[in-house]
Design an enzyme around this catalytic site. Sequence first.
Site, PDB file in Angstrom:
ATOM      1  CG  HIS A   1      -0.539   1.730   7.019  1.00 18.55           C
ATOM      2  ND1 HIS A   1      -0.211   0.972   7.941  1.00 18.55           N
ATOM      3  CD2 HIS A   1      -0.434   2.179   6.444  1.00 18.55           C
ATOM      4  CE1 HIS A   1       1.486   1.499   7.913  1.00 18.55           C
ATOM      5  NE2 HIS A   1       0.905   2.130   6.699  1.00 18.55           N
ATOM      6  CD  GLU A   2      -1.479   2.622   2.538  1.00 19.57           C
ATOM      7  OE1 GLU A   2      -0.313   3.862   2.610  1.00 19.57           O
ATOM      8  OE2 GLU A   2      -0.360   1.537   2.738  1.00 19.57           O
TER       9      GLU A   2
ATOM     10  CG  HIS B   1      -0.008   7.327   5.177  1.00 19.03           C
ATOM     11  ND1 HIS B   1       1.178   7.539   6.270  1.00 19.03           N
ATOM     12  CD2 HIS B   1       0.257   5.509   4.665  1.00 19.03           C
ATOM     13  CE1 HIS B   1       1.969   6.169   6.065  1.00 19.03           C
ATOM     14  NE2 HIS B   1       1.710   5.167   5.533  1.00 19.03           N
TER      15      HIS B   1
ATOM     16  N   GLY C   1       1.240  -0.988   0.139  1.00 20.07           N
ATOM     17  CA  GLY C   1       0.019   0.534  -0.073  1.00 20.07           C
ATOM     18  C   GLY C   1       0.640   0.998   0.071  1.00 20.07           C
TER      19      GLY C   1
ATOM     20  CB  CYS D   1       5.321   1.687   7.038  1.00 20.18           C
ATOM     21  SG  CYS D   1       4.367   3.464   6.134  1.00 20.18           S
ATOM     22  CG  LEU D   2       5.666   0.987   1.305  1.00 16.17           C
ATOM     23  CD1 LEU D   2       5.661   1.067  -0.448  1.00 16.17           C
ATOM     24  CD2 LEU D   2       7.565  -0.426   1.341  1.00 16.17           C
TER      25      LEU D   2
ATOM     26  CD  GLN E   1       3.128   5.373   2.460  1.00 14.23           C
ATOM     27  OE1 GLN E   1       2.333   5.279   1.821  1.00 14.23           O
ATOM     28  NE2 GLN E   1       4.327   5.207   2.801  1.00 14.23           N
TER      29      GLN E   1
END
Length: 168
Positions: free
Chosen positions: A133-134, A137, A46, A91-92, A51
């Site tokens: 989660h996304e 963000h 994701g 997470c990236l 991000q």
Amino acid sequence: MTILDILHYPDPRLRNKASEVQQIDDDLSQLLDDMLETMYAAPGIGLAAVQVNVAQRIVVIDVSEEKDQPLCLINPRILELNGVEEMDEGCLSVPGIYETVKRADNIRFSALDRHGQAFEMAADGLLAVCVQHEIDHLDGKLFVDYLSGLKRRRIRKKLQKELRSSAA
Ligand code: NI
């Protein structure tokens, strides 16, 4: 397609609150393709526009085994949250860190697809966690915010140290 730079915690730009997408156009289409490419290359399941330093309510997700079921969510909104589940998340933007987070295990959400078509969807398990989660963000929230202050400080120190040594 272009691989975009992913911001790393504690970059303050990850705290930006994203605004609603007003226009479905070629630029958006390009951004979605670049975000998918960036997510697959990372690799991740994701990625939110925040991000990659675009403060708009855009998310791409693919939780499939074969990485062939991309999901593009524009202006996503949670409609219903049910149940509780604990899952290890990464997470990236917080590379190399995995911690257990408690979230709803069963959700309904709405969004526009890449053509501007509104849809609703139910999700459970990994997809439900990923969508929550996304969307976090897009509100400037990271999964580390669910951890204790002590843990969060430890993670911040570790990533800042890594950043310094990669810059050196
Ligand atoms: Ni993330």
